[in-house]
Scaffold this motif. Structure first.
Motif, PDB file in Angstrom:
ATOM      1  N   ARG A 287      -2.219  -5.887   5.721  1.00 37.42           N
ATOM      2  CA  ARG A 287      -1.845  -4.561   5.290  1.00 37.42           C
ATOM      3  C   ARG A 287      -0.477  -4.473   5.878  1.00 37.42           C
TER       4      ARG A 287
ATOM      5  N   GLY B 129      -6.171  -0.110   0.893  1.00 41.89           N
ATOM      6  CA  GLY B 129      -5.177  -0.729   1.072  1.00 41.89           C
ATOM      7  C   GLY B 129      -3.939  -0.600  -0.098  1.00 41.89           C
TER       8      GLY B 129
ATOM      9  N   ALA C 188      -4.776  -5.210  -1.651  1.00 42.44           N
ATOM     10  CA  ALA C 188      -5.421  -4.609  -0.691  1.00 42.44           C
ATOM     11  C   ALA C 188      -6.346  -5.947   0.207  1.00 42.44           C
TER      12      ALA C 188
END
Ligand code: CO8
Length: 261
Positions: free
Chosen positions: A205, A52, A201
């Motif tokens: 996203r 991420g 992360a």
């Protein structure tokens, strides 16, 4: 896992890709094969759904001591212009959608300083030594240094630094707003960058991608168009499942379990 000659690549924390530039013989001087590996590695992380956010760092001694002067020294104008020298070195800020955090220790000079500034967030330690020394070599910054440094710290200081080729410390980088955080030691700097990457992360996203996109737009657009652009992207997120999940979780006092990857 791909094997790189000039990079050490790992995934030390949940959702985090770590790239360490590793060309110790030349203080991580940047040259075409290294940049090709860096672009390939960033591309792979950008596509990898388990990652991420990305941390980019060098060694304790050098983030990167510039473009490789020995590689460049014999280039002609036709070589440079004909191959659009440096163009591929600038893929980072425009091509990759996931946030990249530069963790800068030691020398970040010339192209090294420019590479650090291509990151979305810049952290450094007190050992960092930044500068755009190209003027001393009879050239000027070629990978965005005159533009990004000027936007980050203002024209007065950027002009002074680029015309003198003087270096500046990690503490100054923080004081002037080039670095978001300064740490006492190189290890703390990398750990701090990894912790931030792990935090990022852990968010949606799709929201992270949108947030990076709109902040970067502020560098190109006027305030009115920029705010309008932000609002359009904000509206579009109401079409994502993660918006429903995030807001529902808040109301139910639960942890959001994001679905978009
Ligand atoms: N290019 C090639 N080799 C380098 C570079 C470099 N930029 N920097 C260091 N090295 C090499 C040295 O030549 C030396 O090799 P060798 O052992 O074979 O002689 C080795 O790395 C170790 O370096 P030093 O012995 O010099 O180490 P010191 O600790 O004494 O000094 C310094 C460290 C102060 C960082 C010194 O190495 C230095 O001044 N380096 C050059 C810094 C510089 O001018 N950088 C700017 C380069 S121009 C540039 O980047 C243009 C940007 C274009 C766009 C780039 C896009 C990303």
């Amino acid at each position: 896992e791909a094997n790189y000659e000039f990079l050490k690549v790992s995934t030390p924390r949940a959702g985090v890709g770590l790239i360490e530039i590793h060309r110790p013989k030349a203080l991580n001087a940047l040259f075409t094969p290294l940049i090709a590996e860096l672009n390939a590695c960033l591309k792979a992380f950008d596509r990898d759904p388990s990652v991420g956010a990305i941390v980019l760092t060098g060694s304790h001694k050098a983030f990167a001591a510039g473009a490789d002067i020995k590689e460049m020294s014999t280039k002609s104008f036709a070589d440079a212009y004909g191959t659009d020298f440096i163009e591929s070195w600038s893929e980072l800020p425009n091509t990759f959608k996931k946030p990249v955090i530069s963790a800068v220790n030691g020398h970040a000079l010339g192209g090294g300083c420019e590479l650090a500034m291509m990151g979305d967030i810049l952290y450094c330690s007190k050992t960092a030594n930044f500068g755009q020394p190209e003027i001393k070599l009879g050239v000027i910054p070629g990978a965005g240094g005159s533009q990004r440094l000027t936007r980050a710290i203002g024209k007065a200081k950027a002009m002074d630094l680029i015309l003198t080729g003087d270096n500046f410390s990690g503490e100054k980088a923080y004081e002037w707003g080039l670095a978001a955080k300064v740490f006492d030691t190189p290890d703390e700097c990398v750990d701090g960058a990894l912790a931030t990457a792990e935090k990022i992360a852990g968010y949606s996203r799709i929201a992270v991608k949108a947030a990076k996109e709109v902040v970067n737009k502020s560098q190109d657009l006027g305030i009115r168009e920029g705010v309008e652009y932000e609002r359009r992207v904000f509206h579009s997120l109401f079409g994502s499942e993660d918006q429903k999940i995030g807001m529902k979780a808040f109301a139910e006092k639960k942890k959001a379990e994001w679905v978009h990857r």
